[in-house]
Structures are given as C-alpha cells and as structure tokens.
Write a protein that holds these residues in place. Structure first.
Motif, PDB file in Angstrom:
ATOM      1  N   LEU A   1       3.206 -45.680  -3.962  1.00  0.00           N
ATOM      2  CA  LEU A   1       4.135 -45.024  -3.124  1.00  0.00           C
ATOM      3  C   LEU A   1       3.646 -44.908  -1.715  1.00  0.00           C
ATOM      4  N   VAL A   2       4.614 -45.024  -0.792  1.00  0.00           N
ATOM      5  CA  VAL A   2       4.117 -45.131   0.597  1.00  0.00           C
ATOM      6  C   VAL A   2       4.854 -43.930   1.222  1.00  0.00           C
ATOM      7  N   TYR A   3       4.190 -43.287   2.241  1.00  0.00           N
ATOM      8  CA  TYR A   3       4.698 -42.177   2.907  1.00  0.00           C
ATOM      9  C   TYR A   3       6.280 -42.474   3.405  1.00  0.00           C
ATOM     10  N   GLY A   4       7.046 -41.258   2.991  1.00  0.00           N
ATOM     11  CA  GLY A   4       8.525 -41.411   3.509  1.00  0.00           C
ATOM     12  C   GLY A   4       9.357 -42.544   2.620  1.00  0.00           C
ATOM     13  N   ASP A   5       8.864 -43.133   1.504  1.00  0.00           N
ATOM     14  CA  ASP A   5       9.280 -43.932   0.775  1.00  0.00           C
ATOM     15  C   ASP A   5      10.667 -43.619   0.507  1.00  0.00           C
TER      16      ASP A   5
ATOM     17  N   ARG B   1      26.613 -36.962   3.120  1.00  0.00           N
ATOM     18  CA  ARG B   1      25.384 -36.117   2.519  1.00  0.00           C
ATOM     19  C   ARG B   1      24.425 -37.116   2.170  1.00  0.00           C
ATOM     20  N   ILE B   2      24.481 -38.362   2.151  1.00  0.00           N
ATOM     21  CA  ILE B   2      23.293 -39.194   1.902  1.00  0.00           C
ATOM     22  C   ILE B   2      22.427 -39.202   3.038  1.00  0.00           C
ATOM     23  N   ASP B   3      23.438 -39.078   4.343  1.00  0.00           N
ATOM     24  CA  ASP B   3      22.357 -39.274   5.617  1.00  0.00           C
ATOM     25  C   ASP B   3      21.855 -37.834   5.727  1.00  0.00           C
ATOM     26  N   GLN B   4      22.351 -36.789   5.154  1.00  0.00           N
ATOM     27  CA  GLN B   4      21.628 -35.573   5.225  1.00  0.00           C
ATOM     28  C   GLN B   4      20.329 -35.427   4.178  1.00  0.00           C
ATOM     29  N   LEU B   5      20.459 -35.942   3.321  1.00  0.00           N
ATOM     30  CA  LEU B   5      19.343 -36.250   2.402  1.00  0.00           C
ATOM     31  C   LEU B   5      18.122 -36.999   3.149  1.00  0.00           C
ATOM     32  N   LEU B   6      18.407 -38.210   3.636  1.00  0.00           N
ATOM     33  CA  LEU B   6      17.607 -38.808   4.250  1.00  0.00           C
ATOM     34  C   LEU B   6      16.969 -38.136   5.711  1.00  0.00           C
ATOM     35  N   ALA B   7      17.560 -37.333   6.186  1.00  0.00           N
ATOM     36  CA  ALA B   7      16.754 -36.513   7.251  1.00  0.00           C
ATOM     37  C   ALA B   7      15.942 -35.617   6.884  1.00  0.00           C
TER      38      ALA B   7
ATOM     39  N   GLU C   1      12.962 -37.214   6.057  1.00  0.00           N
ATOM     40  CA  GLU C   1      12.300 -37.590   7.569  1.00  0.00           C
ATOM     41  C   GLU C   1      11.453 -36.320   7.879  1.00  0.00           C
ATOM     42  N   SER C   2      12.256 -34.945   7.561  1.00  0.00           N
ATOM     43  CA  SER C   2      11.352 -33.788   8.026  1.00  0.00           C
ATOM     44  C   SER C   2      10.282 -33.388   7.508  1.00  0.00           C
ATOM     45  N   THR C   3      10.375 -33.826   5.914  1.00  0.00           N
ATOM     46  CA  THR C   3       9.243 -33.277   4.976  1.00  0.00           C
ATOM     47  C   THR C   3       8.423 -34.340   4.729  1.00  0.00           C
ATOM     48  N   GLY C   4       8.494 -35.499   5.039  1.00  0.00           N
ATOM     49  CA  GLY C   4       7.823 -36.524   4.422  1.00  0.00           C
ATOM     50  C   GLY C   4       7.545 -36.786   2.963  1.00  0.00           C
ATOM     51  N   ALA C   5       8.550 -36.215   2.411  1.00  0.00           N
ATOM     52  CA  ALA C   5       8.390 -36.539   0.686  1.00  0.00           C
ATOM     53  C   ALA C   5       9.059 -37.962   0.133  1.00  0.00           C
ATOM     54  N   GLN C   6       8.928 -38.228  -0.873  1.00  0.00           N
ATOM     55  CA  GLN C   6       9.310 -39.467  -1.692  1.00  0.00           C
ATOM     56  C   GLN C   6      10.821 -39.087  -2.115  1.00  0.00           C
ATOM     57  N   LEU C   7      11.765 -40.005  -1.980  1.00  0.00           N
ATOM     58  CA  LEU C   7      12.955 -39.541  -2.109  1.00  0.00           C
ATOM     59  C   LEU C   7      13.508 -40.839  -3.235  1.00  0.00           C
ATOM     60  N   THR C   8      13.930 -40.318  -4.412  1.00  0.00           N
ATOM     61  CA  THR C   8      14.274 -41.506  -5.401  1.00  0.00           C
ATOM     62  C   THR C   8      15.972 -40.961  -5.673  1.00  0.00           C
ATOM     63  N   LEU C   9      16.711 -41.974  -5.631  1.00  0.00           N
ATOM     64  CA  LEU C   9      18.070 -41.727  -5.824  1.00  0.00           C
ATOM     65  C   LEU C   9      18.498 -42.625  -6.936  1.00  0.00           C
ATOM     66  N   LEU C  10      19.264 -41.803  -8.143  1.00  0.00           N
ATOM     67  CA  LEU C  10      19.706 -42.549  -9.220  1.00  0.00           C
ATOM     68  C   LEU C  10      21.039 -42.974  -8.957  1.00  0.00           C
ATOM     69  N   TRP C  11      21.378 -44.392  -8.831  1.00  0.00           N
ATOM     70  CA  TRP C  11      22.664 -44.935  -8.413  1.00  0.00           C
ATOM     71  C   TRP C  11      23.268 -45.435  -9.852  1.00  0.00           C
ATOM     72  N   GLN C  12      24.174 -44.557 -10.249  1.00  0.00           N
ATOM     73  CA  GLN C  12      24.457 -44.847 -11.543  1.00  0.00           C
ATOM     74  C   GLN C  12      25.962 -45.564 -11.611  1.00  0.00           C
ATOM     75  N   LYS C  13      25.959 -46.584 -11.044  1.00  0.00           N
ATOM     76  CA  LYS C  13      27.064 -47.625 -10.949  1.00  0.00           C
ATOM     77  C   LYS C  13      26.603 -48.776 -10.344  1.00  0.00           C
TER      78      LYS C  13
END
Length: 344
Positions: A3-7, A106-112, A115-127
C-alpha cells in the motif's frame, strides 16, 4: 501488493456478491486504525456522508429537533470534524461498501477527506466499472476476486506520514508568570468571574516549557459513564472543551485562552490561562481525555490557524450556545455554563 500513502483502491464487484459486503463489515476495527463507512441510503442531507463517517468513527450526533449538533449540518464543518477525528485516531484504512450509489459530489468529498488524513481509501464498486465517475476513472489500482480483497483487508494500511499541517512551534520565551501550584484552587464561581477577559494580555509560555519546572495538578476523577458520554460527542472542539472543564472544574476564562501550544506533544498536560497571566495552572490530562484533546488539536491545525490562537474560540461564539447545549445534556458532570460567562 504494498500500500502507498494516500492510495485509493477500487474493488470491482459486478455481481454484487454478498461476500464483499460481509468482509467489509467484519473489517471494521477502529482500534487497529481501520473503519468501514456505510453510506446512508437515499439521504438528501448534504452532510450525510460526513455524518456516516463520524458514526463509523464512534461519534454520535445529538438527536433532533433543536439539536446542539445543528452546527454539523454544514458540509464543511461536518467533514472538518470527520477529518480531525480521523487524524486524532490515526485511521489508516477506510472501506466504503456500495460506493457506486454515491453521487459525484460525495465521492469528491471522500477523496478530499483522504487527502486531509492520509488514510488508505478502498471503495466497493458493486456494478459494472463502466459507470465510474471521472475522479475514479483515473484510479489505477483496481482489484477483483475474493483472495485479492481479503489480502487487501489483511494489510495494516499506511501510517499517515504527511499530515496537512505542521507541528505547532514551541514558544522559546520564558513564562510571563509561573503556573499556579496544584493546591491553589479558587471557588469555581470566583474563578469564572476573575478570569473573564477584559483586555489582551501578553503571551506566556506553552505547556511543555511550563512542565519542565512546574508539576501538573492531578486531574479530577469523573465516572466512566460521563467519560464515555464525552467520548462520543461529534464535534472535536466541543468534546475537547467539555473534557477539560470536566477534569479541571476550571472556569471558562482559562479555557478561552488555551492555545495549541498549551497542550504537550503527548497530550499529558494542558495549561489554562487567566487575565494578565496571573494564574496559569498546568493540569494533568487523564487517559480518557487525551483522544478528545487530540481531536481538538487536529481540528485547530486542519483549519490552518496559528498555534497562538485560542483553540476553543470557535465554540465560544454566539455565547457558546452549542457548548452550553451539550453541557446541559450531561447534567451529571455539573458543568453550568451561563451565557454571560462568554461575554468579552
């Protein structure tokens, strides 16, 4: 796969396999820095996803109507609170099921938030992935398959190494006056009146410099139920402010002047201030309150406010109505915050 920072990772689940949702829910372990955020379906509230994030972080908004958390109906305030708690709790990995139902906004809000926290973000795209919005279409890391998803969840996640704020510098100048001794306690009503600010005072040394020569006053004990009630407050500044008032039984005047640099780096001590710095006691911070003050500090820094500004000043506006409303909901703490106490 490392995993990479901010991935950002997209998990493609075109068949909407129940396995992925169950695995995501079981992965929710806040103590290990991994949370699962379940978006509220069909909510029209602009701040709904931020509220979902706060819920996943263990925070609870006061029930409406006339809620003291109406402040967090603001999108910016809600996401700022969520980011502050994410930083304070050292969240390393966030998993969001059913991300395909989120709006582009809301996806843009999640990405922002990421960026603020530096956490890894995993999105389940169920389609089908053909429907990915532009912001996600550029994400290179996509996985599909149970084994890959289980391996992803088994990773500890990156340690956020690039906070969006710089550590507060310590004041090098000596204290204007020494902190009062632990036994120098005044009646609460007297302190509240005597510490009411009438003029600007010269700055005095921060908590770390003071702690080198003054022993911190021990924290007052409160019941575990009251500590738990403070821990779930959603707004970091309110949670931090009320926690300080609870374990010090100090007046609001000292809290008004508390700065970022008045909290030691390990959050083991906090310094309060009086008018003219004639009485500036140093207090030990109990273990239960340290995460709350960490959230308040993160909120202050994410706002890019100077370390010498009053950390709790925003919640003292409008006669501290939100702060007083929450104090009123916790009567067993005995925090009486009359509106007049907030007057300059």
């Amino acid at each position: 796969m490392a995993l990479v920072y901010g991935d950002v990772t997209i998990v493609v689940d075109e068949q909407d396999d129940l396995f992925y949702t169950r695995a995501a829910l079981h992965a929710h372990l806040p103590a290990e820095g991994r949370i699962t955020v379940q978006p509220t379906p069909a909510s029209a509230s602009p701040a709904a996803l931020a509220h979902d994030m706060l819920y996943a972080l263990g925070k609870r908004l006061a029930p409406k109507p006339d809620s003291p958390d109406v402040w967090l109906d603001s999108v910016n305030e809600a996401w700022l609170a969520a980011a502050a708690w994410g930083v304070a709790m050292r969240v390393r990995h966030v998993v969001v099921p059913r991300a395909h139902l989120l709006t582009v906004r809301r996806i843009d809000q999640l990405l922002a938030w990421r960026e603020s926290t530096g956490a890894q973000l995993t999105l389940l795209w169920q389609k089908t992935p053909q429907g990915l919005p532009p912001a996600l279409a550029l994400v290179e890391r996509r996985i599909s398959g149970r084994d890959q998803f289980e391996a992803l969840l088994a990773e500890p996640g990156p340690i956020p190494a690039r906070p969006s704020f710089s550590p507060a510098p310590l004041m090098a100048r000596p204290a204007a006056v020494a902190a009062g001794p632990p036994s120098a306690r005044q009646p609460r009503e007297t302190r509240s009146a005597s510490l009411r600010p009438r003029r600007l005072a010269p700055p005095c040394a921060g908590a770390l410099a003071t702690a080198q020569g003054v022993q911190a006053a021990p924290a007052l004990n409160i019941a575990s139920a009251e500590a738990a009630a403070l821990a779930v407050l959603a707004h970091p500044l309110i949670a931090g402010a009320l926690s300080v008032l609870a374990f010090t039984q100090a007046g609001l005047g000292g809290l008004r002047f508390t700065r970022d640099l008045d909290i030691t780096g390990d959050i083991s001590a906090v310094k309060l201030h009086g008018v003219g710095h004639r009485y500036c006691p140093l207090h030990a911070v109990p273990a239960w309150a340290r995460p709350l003050l960490a959230g308040a500090r993160a909120h202050h820094r994410l706002m890019l406010r100077p370390p010498g500004d009053g950390m709790f000043a925003p919640v003292m506006l409008a006669e501290g109505q939100h702060l007083r409303a929450h104090a009123g909901r916790l009567p067993r703490l005995g925090l009486s915050l009359p509106a007049g106490a907030f007057a300059p």
